[in-house]
Scaffold this motif. Structure first.
Motif, PDB file in Angstrom:
ATOM      1  N   PRO A 130      -1.822 -13.338  -0.382  1.00  0.00           N
ATOM      2  CA  PRO A 130      -0.672 -12.639   0.209  1.00  0.00           C
ATOM      3  C   PRO A 130       0.042 -11.713  -0.777  1.00  0.00           C
ATOM      4  O   PRO A 130       0.248 -12.058  -1.939  1.00  0.00           O
ATOM      5  N   PHE A 131       0.404 -10.535  -0.285  1.00  0.00           N
ATOM      6  CA  PHE A 131       1.224  -9.577  -1.019  1.00  0.00           C
ATOM      7  C   PHE A 131       2.637  -9.619  -0.434  1.00  0.00           C
ATOM      8  O   PHE A 131       2.800  -9.695   0.792  1.00  0.00           O
ATOM      9  N   ALA A 132       3.636  -9.550  -1.281  1.00  0.00           N
ATOM     10  CA  ALA A 132       5.022  -9.484  -0.807  1.00  0.00           C
ATOM     11  C   ALA A 132       5.377  -8.019  -0.573  1.00  0.00           C
ATOM     12  O   ALA A 132       5.349  -7.208  -1.499  1.00  0.00           O
ATOM     13  N   VAL A 133       5.680  -7.677   0.668  1.00  0.00           N
ATOM     14  CA  VAL A 133       5.993  -6.292   1.037  1.00  0.00           C
ATOM     15  C   VAL A 133       7.410  -6.266   1.602  1.00  0.00           C
ATOM     16  O   VAL A 133       7.700  -6.936   2.601  1.00  0.00           O
ATOM     17  N   THR A 134       8.279  -5.487   0.965  1.00  0.00           N
ATOM     18  CA  THR A 134       9.683  -5.428   1.368  1.00  0.00           C
ATOM     19  C   THR A 134      10.056  -4.002   1.729  1.00  0.00           C
ATOM     20  O   THR A 134       9.847  -3.074   0.939  1.00  0.00           O
ATOM     21  N   LEU A 135      10.600  -3.829   2.915  1.00  0.00           N
ATOM     22  CA  LEU A 135      11.054  -2.529   3.389  1.00  0.00           C
ATOM     23  C   LEU A 135      12.574  -2.500   3.329  1.00  0.00           C
ATOM     24  O   LEU A 135      13.241  -3.346   3.930  1.00  0.00           O
ATOM     25  N   SER A 136      13.128  -1.543   2.589  1.00  0.00           N
ATOM     26  CA  SER A 136      14.581  -1.425   2.476  1.00  0.00           C
ATOM     27  C   SER A 136      15.058  -0.199   3.237  1.00  0.00           C
ATOM     28  O   SER A 136      14.281   0.695   3.564  1.00  0.00           O
ATOM     29  N   GLY A 137      16.348  -0.163   3.536  1.00  0.00           N
ATOM     30  CA  GLY A 137      16.904   0.935   4.305  1.00  0.00           C
ATOM     31  C   GLY A 137      17.358   0.448   5.661  1.00  0.00           C
ATOM     32  O   GLY A 137      17.545  -0.749   5.893  1.00  0.00           O
ATOM     33  N   VAL A 138      17.512   1.388   6.603  1.00  0.00           N
ATOM     34  CA  VAL A 138      18.037   1.030   7.917  1.00  0.00           C
ATOM     35  C   VAL A 138      17.089   0.099   8.674  1.00  0.00           C
ATOM     36  O   VAL A 138      17.512  -0.668   9.541  1.00  0.00           O
ATOM     37  N   HIS A 139      15.792   0.151   8.357  1.00  0.00           N
ATOM     38  CA  HIS A 139      14.809  -0.707   9.023  1.00  0.00           C
ATOM     39  C   HIS A 139      14.360  -1.839   8.097  1.00  0.00           C
ATOM     40  O   HIS A 139      13.194  -2.230   8.098  1.00  0.00           O
ATOM     41  N   ALA A 140      15.273  -2.360   7.307  1.00  0.00           N
ATOM     42  CA  ALA A 140      14.937  -3.367   6.301  1.00  0.00           C
ATOM     43  C   ALA A 140      14.274  -4.591   6.929  1.00  0.00           C
ATOM     44  O   ALA A 140      14.713  -5.102   7.956  1.00  0.00           O
ATOM     45  N   ARG A 141      13.192  -5.040   6.298  1.00  0.00           N
ATOM     46  CA  ARG A 141      12.507  -6.259   6.709  1.00  0.00           C
ATOM     47  C   ARG A 141      11.441  -6.591   5.670  1.00  0.00           C
ATOM     48  O   ARG A 141      11.204  -5.820   4.738  1.00  0.00           O
ATOM     49  N   THR A 142      10.802  -7.728   5.825  1.00  0.00           N
ATOM     50  CA  THR A 142       9.741  -8.133   4.907  1.00  0.00           C
ATOM     51  C   THR A 142       8.454  -8.374   5.682  1.00  0.00           C
ATOM     52  O   THR A 142       8.474  -8.701   6.876  1.00  0.00           O
ATOM     53  N   TYR A 143       7.344  -8.200   4.984  1.00  0.00           N
ATOM     54  CA  TYR A 143       6.022  -8.472   5.545  1.00  0.00           C
ATOM     55  C   TYR A 143       5.222  -9.291   4.540  1.00  0.00           C
ATOM     56  O   TYR A 143       5.503  -9.272   3.337  1.00  0.00           O
ATOM     57  N   GLU A 144       4.217  -9.965   5.050  1.00  0.00           N
ATOM     58  CA  GLU A 144       3.221 -10.599   4.189  1.00  0.00           C
ATOM     59  C   GLU A 144       1.952  -9.757   4.297  1.00  0.00           C
ATOM     60  O   GLU A 144       1.339  -9.670   5.365  1.00  0.00           O
ATOM     61  N   GLY A 145       1.593  -9.105   3.194  1.00  0.00           N
ATOM     62  CA  GLY A 145       0.489  -8.161   3.225  1.00  0.00           C
ATOM     63  C   GLY A 145      -0.839  -8.766   2.823  1.00  0.00           C
ATOM     64  O   GLY A 145      -0.906  -9.815   2.171  1.00  0.00           O
ATOM     65  N   SER A 146      -1.904  -8.070   3.219  1.00  0.00           N
ATOM     66  CA  SER A 146      -3.258  -8.491   2.874  1.00  0.00           C
ATOM     67  C   SER A 146      -4.152  -7.264   2.804  1.00  0.00           C
ATOM     68  O   SER A 146      -4.018  -6.343   3.620  1.00  0.00           O
ATOM     69  N   VAL A 147      -5.052  -7.231   1.824  1.00  0.00           N
ATOM     70  CA  VAL A 147      -6.059  -6.171   1.763  1.00  0.00           C
ATOM     71  C   VAL A 147      -7.423  -6.808   2.009  1.00  0.00           C
ATOM     72  O   VAL A 147      -7.653  -7.971   1.674  1.00  0.00           O
ATOM     73  N   PHE A 148      -8.305  -6.042   2.619  1.00  0.00           N
ATOM     74  CA  PHE A 148      -9.628  -6.587   2.908  1.00  0.00           C
ATOM     75  C   PHE A 148     -10.675  -5.493   2.772  1.00  0.00           C
ATOM     76  O   PHE A 148     -10.381  -4.304   2.840  1.00  0.00           O
ATOM     77  N   GLY A 149     -11.913  -5.924   2.558  1.00  0.00           N
ATOM     78  CA  GLY A 149     -13.016  -4.984   2.391  1.00  0.00           C
ATOM     79  C   GLY A 149     -14.028  -5.515   1.409  1.00  0.00           C
ATOM     80  O   GLY A 149     -13.912  -6.623   0.882  1.00  0.00           O
ATOM     81  N   GLY A 150     -15.045  -4.692   1.169  1.00  0.00           N
ATOM     82  CA  GLY A 150     -16.060  -5.066   0.201  1.00  0.00           C
ATOM     83  C   GLY A 150     -17.223  -5.835   0.768  1.00  0.00           C
ATOM     84  O   GLY A 150     -18.149  -6.191   0.036  1.00  0.00           O
ATOM     85  N   GLY A 151     -17.207  -6.105   2.082  1.00  0.00           N
ATOM     86  CA  GLY A 151     -18.329  -6.811   2.683  1.00  0.00           C
ATOM     87  C   GLY A 151     -19.504  -5.883   2.935  1.00  0.00           C
ATOM     88  O   GLY A 151     -19.424  -4.670   2.735  1.00  0.00           O
ATOM     89  N   GLU A 152     -20.599  -6.446   3.399  1.00  0.00           N
ATOM     90  CA  GLU A 152     -21.794  -5.647   3.649  1.00  0.00           C
ATOM     91  C   GLU A 152     -21.562  -4.594   4.723  1.00  0.00           C
ATOM     92  O   GLU A 152     -22.150  -3.512   4.688  1.00  0.00           O
ATOM     93  N   ASP A 153     -20.706  -4.903   5.687  1.00  0.00           N
ATOM     94  CA  ASP A 153     -20.448  -3.972   6.784  1.00  0.00           C
ATOM     95  C   ASP A 153     -19.185  -3.147   6.566  1.00  0.00           C
ATOM     96  O   ASP A 153     -18.685  -2.509   7.500  1.00  0.00           O
ATOM     97  N   GLY A 154     -18.657  -3.152   5.350  1.00  0.00           N
ATOM     98  CA  GLY A 154     -17.444  -2.382   5.086  1.00  0.00           C
ATOM     99  C   GLY A 154     -16.224  -3.128   5.595  1.00  0.00           C
ATOM    100  O   GLY A 154     -15.906  -4.214   5.129  1.00  0.00           O
ATOM    101  N   GLY A 155     -15.538  -2.543   6.578  1.00  0.00           N
ATOM    102  CA  GLY A 155     -14.363  -3.190   7.147  1.00  0.00           C
ATOM    103  C   GLY A 155     -13.164  -3.179   6.224  1.00  0.00           C
ATOM    104  O   GLY A 155     -12.368  -4.126   6.199  1.00  0.00           O
ATOM    105  N   GLU A 156     -12.996  -2.100   5.454  1.00  0.00           N
ATOM    106  CA  GLU A 156     -11.872  -2.025   4.530  1.00  0.00           C
ATOM    107  C   GLU A 156     -10.568  -1.779   5.291  1.00  0.00           C
ATOM    108  O   GLU A 156     -10.557  -1.197   6.372  1.00  0.00           O
ATOM    109  N   GLY A 157      -9.469  -2.204   4.687  1.00  0.00           N
ATOM    110  CA  GLY A 157      -8.187  -1.948   5.314  1.00  0.00           C
ATOM    111  C   GLY A 157      -7.074  -2.796   4.739  1.00  0.00           C
ATOM    112  O   GLY A 157      -7.209  -3.425   3.684  1.00  0.00           O
ATOM    113  N   MET A 158      -5.966  -2.809   5.468  1.00  0.00           N
ATOM    114  CA  MET A 158      -4.762  -3.499   5.027  1.00  0.00           C
ATOM    115  C   MET A 158      -3.994  -3.969   6.251  1.00  0.00           C
ATOM    116  O   MET A 158      -3.940  -3.274   7.268  1.00  0.00           O
TER     117      MET A 158
END
Length: 275
Positions: A130-158
């Motif tokens: 998990p990545f800690a993702v924090t959005l500040s400003g008028v739309h302030a909130r937090t997310y739990e981030g994840s990155v993926f990819g590197g498999g044989e079929d690709g599938g990269e993303g976030m």
């Protein structure tokens, strides 16, 4: 000078038939209305209407038609290739049902996805971290981030999950074979798709990531399109993820959504230890 380019084949949404798209792009990247034809000769001749032949050149993919019409063949400049990539991306978005986000967002996603692709963060972290993702400003909130990819079929993303601990829940559901329940977790995400081929080829030719960036939103009601603000958050998070390294595990990316300025702060976990 005008540059004639080809895009396709493009599968028509209402049938299994395909067509090609022909483009006339100026040196500055401005383009005329696309022409849809199945044959190169018909497409090129349609693009010649209203312009002087002496001001036109064809890309190498149209060499046979160019020779028959006495037109020069030359490699298009970067501006023309970028224009074709932008058109291809938005056409693919229309086919995938996310075009409502707008052409401006498509361009921003292409730029951010290219930075993310070049950085290849999935080589340092896996999709269970998990990545800690924090959005500040008028739309302030937090997310739990994840990155993926590197498999044989690709599938990269976030992915950015709305609830803390979502990744642990996701792993448990997947381990129990509950794939549908796993995809119902509230999140916004970007996947880098290797289809459709015409878009991927156009992006690669323009020196962009050879993948179609596809924003999406998941939740109990199924797949949907992120809001405008969520799309901008995804763009900023992609760029922040691209700047992370094993020795630089905290990055802040500033963004503007409408009249509001926000900042996305991403903190990465310790990099994965390879055997």
């Amino acid at each position: 000078m005008f540059h004639l380019l080809k895009l396709g084949p493009v599968l028509l949404s209402q049938s299994q038939e395909s067509t090609n798209v022909y483009l006339r792009v100026s040196d500055s990247g401005e383009f005329a209305s696309p022409v849809f034809e199945r044959e190169d000769a018909a497409g090129v001749q349609a693009l010649l209407e209203g312009v002087e032949v002496s001001e036109v050149s064809c890309e190498p993919a149209l060499e046979d038609v160019a020779q028959s019409l006495g037109l020069p063949v030359a490699h298009p400049p970067d501006q023309a290739l970028s224009a074709r990539a932008a058109i291809a991306t938005f056409m693919a978005w229309e086919q995938r049902g996310v075009a409502a986000l707008g052409a401006d967002k498509a361009l921003l996603f292409v730029q951010a996805a290219t930075e993310f692709w070049d950085a290849r963060p999935w080589e340092h972290w896996d999709d269970s971290q998990p990545f800690a993702v924090t959005l500040s400003g008028v739309h302030a909130r937090t997310y739990e981030g994840s990155v993926f990819g590197g498999g044989e079929d690709g599938g990269e993303g976030m992915a950015l999950y709305e609830q803390s601990g979502a990744l642990q829940v996701l792993m448990e559901l997947q381990g129990q074979g509950k794939a549908r329940a796993a995809t119902s977790l509230p999140a916004i995400a970007v996947t880098l798709d290797h289809r459709p081929a015409y878009a991927v080829e156009a992006l690669a030719a323009a020196h962009r990531a050879p993948r179609l960036p596809l924003p999406l939103k998941t939740g109990p009601s199924g797949l949907s399109v992120p809001s405008t603000v969520e799309a901008v958050v995804l763009i900023a998070a992609l760029r922040a993820m691209a700047r992370l390294t094993p020795s630089r595990r905290e990055v802040v990316s500033t963004l503007v959504a409408g009249e509001e300025q926000m900042a996305v702060r991403v903190v990465a976990p310790a990099p994965r230890v390879r055997n």
